[in-house]
Design a protein around this motif. Structure first.
Motif, PDB file in Angstrom:
ATOM      1  N   TYR A   1       4.748  89.760  38.083  1.00  0.00           N
ATOM      2  CA  TYR A   1       6.194  89.939  38.153  1.00  0.00           C
ATOM      3  C   TYR A   1       6.650  90.899  37.056  1.00  0.00           C
ATOM      4  O   TYR A   1       7.438  91.819  37.299  1.00  0.00           O
ATOM      5  CB  TYR A   1       6.866  88.570  38.005  1.00  0.00           C
ATOM      6  CG  TYR A   1       8.365  88.582  38.014  1.00  0.00           C
ATOM      7  CD1 TYR A   1       9.071  88.786  39.198  1.00  0.00           C
ATOM      8  CD2 TYR A   1       9.088  88.362  36.840  1.00  0.00           C
ATOM      9  CE1 TYR A   1      10.456  88.785  39.215  1.00  0.00           C
ATOM     10  CE2 TYR A   1      10.467  88.353  36.850  1.00  0.00           C
ATOM     11  CZ  TYR A   1      11.159  88.566  38.031  1.00  0.00           C
ATOM     12  OH  TYR A   1      12.525  88.563  38.037  1.00  0.00           O
ATOM     13  N   ASP A   2       6.112  90.706  35.856  1.00  0.00           N
ATOM     14  CA  ASP A   2       6.457  91.600  34.744  1.00  0.00           C
ATOM     15  C   ASP A   2       6.012  93.029  35.032  1.00  0.00           C
ATOM     16  O   ASP A   2       6.747  93.982  34.770  1.00  0.00           O
ATOM     17  CB  ASP A   2       5.803  91.111  33.447  1.00  0.00           C
ATOM     18  CG  ASP A   2       6.525  89.889  32.895  1.00  0.00           C
ATOM     19  OD1 ASP A   2       7.660  89.635  33.346  1.00  0.00           O
ATOM     20  OD2 ASP A   2       5.955  89.196  32.033  1.00  0.00           O
ATOM     21  N   ALA A   3       4.795  93.163  35.569  1.00  0.00           N
ATOM     22  CA  ALA A   3       4.265  94.503  35.859  1.00  0.00           C
ATOM     23  C   ALA A   3       5.177  95.228  36.844  1.00  0.00           C
ATOM     24  O   ALA A   3       5.512  96.398  36.655  1.00  0.00           O
ATOM     25  CB  ALA A   3       2.850  94.402  36.423  1.00  0.00           C
ATOM     26  N   ALA A   4       5.604  94.519  37.886  1.00  0.00           N
ATOM     27  CA  ALA A   4       6.481  95.138  38.884  1.00  0.00           C
ATOM     28  C   ALA A   4       7.788  95.580  38.236  1.00  0.00           C
ATOM     29  O   ALA A   4       8.289  96.680  38.495  1.00  0.00           O
ATOM     30  CB  ALA A   4       6.745  94.165  40.023  1.00  0.00           C
ATOM     31  N   ASN A   5       8.337  94.738  37.353  1.00  0.00           N
ATOM     32  CA  ASN A   5       9.603  95.095  36.712  1.00  0.00           C
ATOM     33  C   ASN A   5       9.449  96.239  35.715  1.00  0.00           C
ATOM     34  O   ASN A   5      10.360  97.057  35.552  1.00  0.00           O
ATOM     35  CB  ASN A   5      10.214  93.862  36.030  1.00  0.00           C
ATOM     36  CG  ASN A   5      10.905  92.975  37.046  1.00  0.00           C
ATOM     37  OD1 ASN A   5      11.547  93.466  37.975  1.00  0.00           O
ATOM     38  ND2 ASN A   5      10.745  91.672  36.907  1.00  0.00           N
ATOM     39  N   ILE A   6       8.284  96.300  35.066  1.00  0.00           N
ATOM     40  CA  ILE A   6       8.020  97.431  34.157  1.00  0.00           C
ATOM     41  C   ILE A   6       7.974  98.728  34.969  1.00  0.00           C
ATOM     42  O   ILE A   6       8.528  99.756  34.576  1.00  0.00           O
ATOM     43  CB  ILE A   6       6.695  97.213  33.388  1.00  0.00           C
ATOM     44  CG1 ILE A   6       6.881  96.118  32.351  1.00  0.00           C
ATOM     45  CG2 ILE A   6       6.223  98.502  32.730  1.00  0.00           C
ATOM     46  CD1 ILE A   6       5.611  95.667  31.678  1.00  0.00           C
ATOM     47  N   TYR A   7       7.347  98.675  36.140  1.00  0.00           N
ATOM     48  CA  TYR A   7       7.284  99.841  37.026  1.00  0.00           C
ATOM     49  C   TYR A   7       8.689 100.279  37.435  1.00  0.00           C
ATOM     50  O   TYR A   7       9.023 101.460  37.404  1.00  0.00           O
ATOM     51  CB  TYR A   7       6.466  99.491  38.279  1.00  0.00           C
ATOM     52  CG  TYR A   7       5.002  99.870  38.195  1.00  0.00           C
ATOM     53  CD1 TYR A   7       4.357  99.966  36.974  1.00  0.00           C
ATOM     54  CD2 TYR A   7       4.273 100.143  39.358  1.00  0.00           C
ATOM     55  CE1 TYR A   7       3.012 100.312  36.906  1.00  0.00           C
ATOM     56  CE2 TYR A   7       2.934 100.487  39.295  1.00  0.00           C
ATOM     57  CZ  TYR A   7       2.305 100.572  38.071  1.00  0.00           C
ATOM     58  OH  TYR A   7       0.990 100.916  38.012  1.00  0.00           O
ATOM     59  N   ILE A   8       9.502  99.306  37.836  1.00  0.00           N
ATOM     60  CA  ILE A   8      10.860  99.634  38.288  1.00  0.00           C
ATOM     61  C   ILE A   8      11.650 100.269  37.145  1.00  0.00           C
ATOM     62  O   ILE A   8      12.331 101.286  37.297  1.00  0.00           O
ATOM     63  CB  ILE A   8      11.580  98.366  38.802  1.00  0.00           C
ATOM     64  CG1 ILE A   8      10.885  97.855  40.075  1.00  0.00           C
ATOM     65  CG2 ILE A   8      13.055  98.656  39.070  1.00  0.00           C
ATOM     66  CD1 ILE A   8      11.373  96.502  40.536  1.00  0.00           C
ATOM     67  N   ASP A   9      11.491  99.665  35.954  1.00  0.00           N
ATOM     68  CA  ASP A   9      12.179 100.140  34.763  1.00  0.00           C
ATOM     69  C   ASP A   9      11.757 101.574  34.440  1.00  0.00           C
ATOM     70  O   ASP A   9      12.592 102.450  34.177  1.00  0.00           O
ATOM     71  CB  ASP A   9      11.818  99.186  33.610  1.00  0.00           C
ATOM     72  CG  ASP A   9      12.589  99.489  32.357  1.00  0.00           C
ATOM     73  OD1 ASP A   9      13.829  99.583  32.458  1.00  0.00           O
ATOM     74  OD2 ASP A   9      11.955  99.645  31.294  1.00  0.00           O
ATOM     75  N   ALA A  10      10.422 101.816  34.511  1.00  0.00           N
ATOM     76  CA  ALA A  10       9.898 103.151  34.201  1.00  0.00           C
ATOM     77  C   ALA A  10      10.370 104.161  35.245  1.00  0.00           C
ATOM     78  O   ALA A  10      10.721 105.299  34.917  1.00  0.00           O
ATOM     79  CB  ALA A  10       8.379 103.115  34.147  1.00  0.00           C
ATOM     80  N   ALA A  11      10.403 103.732  36.509  1.00  0.00           N
ATOM     81  CA  ALA A  11      10.837 104.629  37.583  1.00  0.00           C
ATOM     82  C   ALA A  11      12.288 105.035  37.359  1.00  0.00           C
ATOM     83  O   ALA A  11      12.673 106.194  37.547  1.00  0.00           O
ATOM     84  CB  ALA A  11      10.679 103.941  38.932  1.00  0.00           C
TER      85      ALA A  11
END
Lengths: 328, 401
Positions: free
Chosen positions: B321-331
């Motif tokens: 879940y954290d990884a997905a949110n980090i991706y969204i944040d970075a995007a």
């Protein structure tokens, strides 16, 4: 300097692992023996159903392990529904037997349906075709189970107190004794059934020559159905007993099926006593191969297959199998 | 006769129904949006969704799916961009994982890969992804060397190197063991933990691993190895294995009358162990990622995830879940700078700083590894109690905070 300090410790440690003397070694030996026999009992129990179907149809039902797995799931759900939150005891044992009965009926129906859908249309086809169909059914059943029941292992609680019985630091559990007893009883029942009953006679006749049997008033379709039903009932019994120990999961049939297949071939495929002999031999070989011959555990499964290859070279019909001429 | 035919028809119909269900599920994992092309970013998830390790894969996939659904649902997000996800099944197989990663790489619209889940499959995917230049972030591949593959490889799970190091130091310096035996699984994950623990444990004077036994993935019978371990002089047995294997090991050890204490790793953080191993978990000491600090973020996620899937998340699902949110944040940061490339995306992922995730505050080391301490737990009955956060500095165990 550093080496001098460390070395004595290392050497002492290397010699240390077996601290017990003669008594300890004997205790280990007997424990390995019991481990091997009981592991073999599991293989034997599953191999009985395999060999039974092969004996009649000369066809290996690779879906046997998956029918076993489905039976275990159905048995587990029934068992839990009846038992509720009761602990080990008489009521749980009763629930377990009812669940086993339900599982047997379910497996018999499933086995017959599989035969109808996947094997019967191919009865006149080349020998390879039903084999491939069986592998397809196996994949279908295990993936369907994964989809419906999820991916995690489920535990079936022992219906009785399974504390080990220990004697001089060698232990065996009541469950292990039960697996051995049921294997022996199943073997005796199957031998009796095939050789002494009317249906058994019809099964043997169908096995020898389907057309001739039909001329004698036997309905081969019915007999083949009955054979699958009986084979699957034994899968259900094996499944219920084995899953107490190894848990229930969608791919459990794959591993059990492979080993049981080897056991059946080693013992002489089609021979009922051979399946039990092959199973127990395999269990002992796997255990002692690792414990005494120090074969690395990574090769544990190879032991079964090396034995299989050796048997196929030396005595292709298996230890108890009879050399029968190929029908032309 | 008619009845028999009916039965057959019913059976065939039910088979079709099963297929339909499976197809539905597959299409369900495409979280699509009606937005225009330039306002959509696409990620792939790769992990075992079928096979022996499907359990790990589906837990993580559900977490990733939830993170993206949650983002796409929010109004504020919609105004900016939306996220698309496609989940690919590796079946826990390294070759299949690589094939699926190649599929993801071939999709020009894909910015990054979430997963793979298992250490072995991550290794097989990492080299290719590094060469092509697509960001990979595993929520669960714990082998110490994973992130050394290159600067495109990240993870939100703690390295085994750290876990093994803390485990060895804790066993020697806190529990005062001198002789240990080990039963590990023959794969990268379990062997990595064993080697890390051994190196750290034996660097303490007089400490020695006196017996090592191995097992295969998927084994259910460990009696041969356990009978041998029973006769060893070891004071305790370290079992850095997967949850299902450990449940079997503990139960069979008790049946064989083994009284030695058991030590373990992060496989014990999956609550399924307490269903499958019964009462045999009592007294086990294990080293795993530190306890998640009770936060509103964490409890909100656990509630929502449980509601969606019917079960609580394991620690890997939290990482996913954290990884997905980090991706969204970075995007988002990338799009705000007016950029849109895999390279720009990697830069923004690497630039993540003090990200508030459900598993804690996340920062990455220069090689893409997660910066963290390790937690030590002891199980009382069926409930793990947290003994503290540790790290190792110059072979000495240090308790954090």
């Amino acid at each position: 300097m550093v080496a001098n300090v460390i070395c004595p410790v290392r050497i002492a440690a290397l010699h240390a692992p077996c601290r017990q003397g003669f008594f300890g070694i004997m205790a280990s030996f007997f424990q390995h023996f019991i481990n091997g026999i009981t592991l073999g009992g599991v293989y034997a129990l599953v191999a009985l159903g395999y060999t039974m179907v092969y004996g009649i149809l000369k066809f290996i039902n690779f879906a046997h392990g998956d029918i076993l797995m489905w039976g275990s799931y159905v048995g587990l759900f029934t068992y839990n529904a009846i038992r509720g939150s009761a602990g080990p005891g008489a009521f749980s044992i009763f629930a377990f037997f009812v669940a086993m009965l339900v599982s047997c009926v379910f497996c018999a129906l499933l086995g017959m349906s599989v035969e109808r859908v996947a094997y019967k249309p191919l009865r006149k086809a080349e020998r390879l075709a039903p084999l491939l169909s069986a592998i397809g059914v196996s994949y279908f059943l295990s993936n369907a189970a994964q989809l419906l029941f999820g991916t995690q292992s489920r535990k079936m609680d022992y219906p009785f107190d399974n504390s080990p019985i220990s004697f001089l630091s060698v232990s065996i559990t009541p469950h292990q004794l039960m697996v051995l007893a049921v294997s022996a009883a199943s073997m005796a029942f199957l031998i009796f059934f095939i050789n002494k009953t009317k249906t058994g006679k019809a099964i043997r006749a169908t096995s020898l020559d389907q057309d001739a049997a039909a001329l004698m008033g036997i309905n081969p379709d019915r007999i083949i159905s009955v054979t699958f039903a009986i084979g699957s009932v034994f899968a259900a019994i094996a499944g219920m007993l084995v899953s107490l120990d190894i848990k229930i999961y969608a791919t459990m049939g794959m591993m059990l099926g492979m080993k049981a297949f080897v056991a059946a071939v080693v013992g002489g495929i089609g021979d009922i006593a051979g399946a039990v002999l092959g199973g127990i031999m395999l269990g002992l070989l796997e255990t002692f191969g690792i414990a005494v011959l120090h074969i690395p555990v990574g090769y544990k499964d190879s032991i079964a297959f090396v034995v299989l290859i050796l048997i196929l070279i030396v005595k292709p019909s298996g230890i108890l199998g009879k050399n029968i001429r190929e029908k032309v | 006769m008619v009845r028999r035919k009916m039965g057959l028809v019913l059976l065939v119909a039910s088979l079709f129904a099963l297929f339909a269900v499976s197809c539905n599920k597959k299409s369900g994992s495409n979280v699509s949006s009606g937005k225009g092309e330039e306002r959509t970013v696409k990620f792939y998830f790769i992990g075992p969704l079928t096979g022996d390790y499907a359990n790990y894969g589906t837990y993580c996939r559900d977490a990733v799916e939830y993170a993206i659904e949650e983002f796409n649902r929010s109004e504020a997000a919609h105004a900016r961009f939306s996220v698309q996800l496609e989940a690919l099944d590796s079946a826990g197989d390294q070759n299949k994982a690589l094939a699926q990663a190649e599929k993801a790489v071939a999709d020009k619209s894909a910015l990054g890969i979430l997963g793979p889940v298992l250490t072995g499959e991550t290794f097989s995917v990492a080299g290719m992804c590094q060469n092509v230049g697509i960001t990979v972030m595993s929520p669960s591949a714990t082998h110490k060397d994973i992130t050394d593959t290159g600067d495109y490889i990240f993870r939100t799970v703690i390295s085994d190197g750290l876990q093994g190091e803390v485990a060895g130091a804790y066993f020697a310096q806190e529990l005062k063991y001198k002789k240990l035996a080990v039963l590990y699984t023959m794969n990268d994950y379990s062997k990595g933990l064993y080697e890390g623990m051994k190196k750290s444990f034996e660097s303490n004077p007089g400490c020695q691993v006196v017996m090592t036994e191995t097992c295969n993935i998927g084994d259910r019978d460990f009696r041969t190895q356990l009978t041998r371990l029973k006769s060893s002089t070891a004071e305790a047995i370290y079992i850095p294995n997967y949850t299902e294997e450990m449940a079997q090991i503990l139960e069979q050890a008790s049946q064989l009358g083994i009284k030695k204490p058991f030590l373990s790793g992060d496989g014990f953080s999956n609550p399924i162990i307490y269903d499958n191993a019964g009462a045999y978990t009592d007294g086990v000491v294990y080293v795993a990622p530190p306890q998640v600090k009770a936060s509103t973020l964490y409890s909100a996620f656990v509630n929502a995830y449980s509601k969606k899937t019917g079960h609580a998340p394991d620690s890997f699902a939290c990482n996913a879940y954290d990884a997905a949110n980090i991706y969204i944040d970075a995007a988002e940061r990338m799009l705000n700078r007016g950029e849109n490339s895999r390279e720009a995306f990697r830069k923004q992922v690497a630039a993540t700083k003090d990200f508030a995730g459900v598993s804690g505050t996340i920062n990455f080391a220069p090689n893409g590894d997660l910066i963290a301490n390790q937690g030590v737990y002891k199980v009382n009955g069926k409930i793990p109690s947290f003994l503290g956060e540790y790290r190792v500095v110059n072979n000495k165990l240090q308790k954090a905070n």
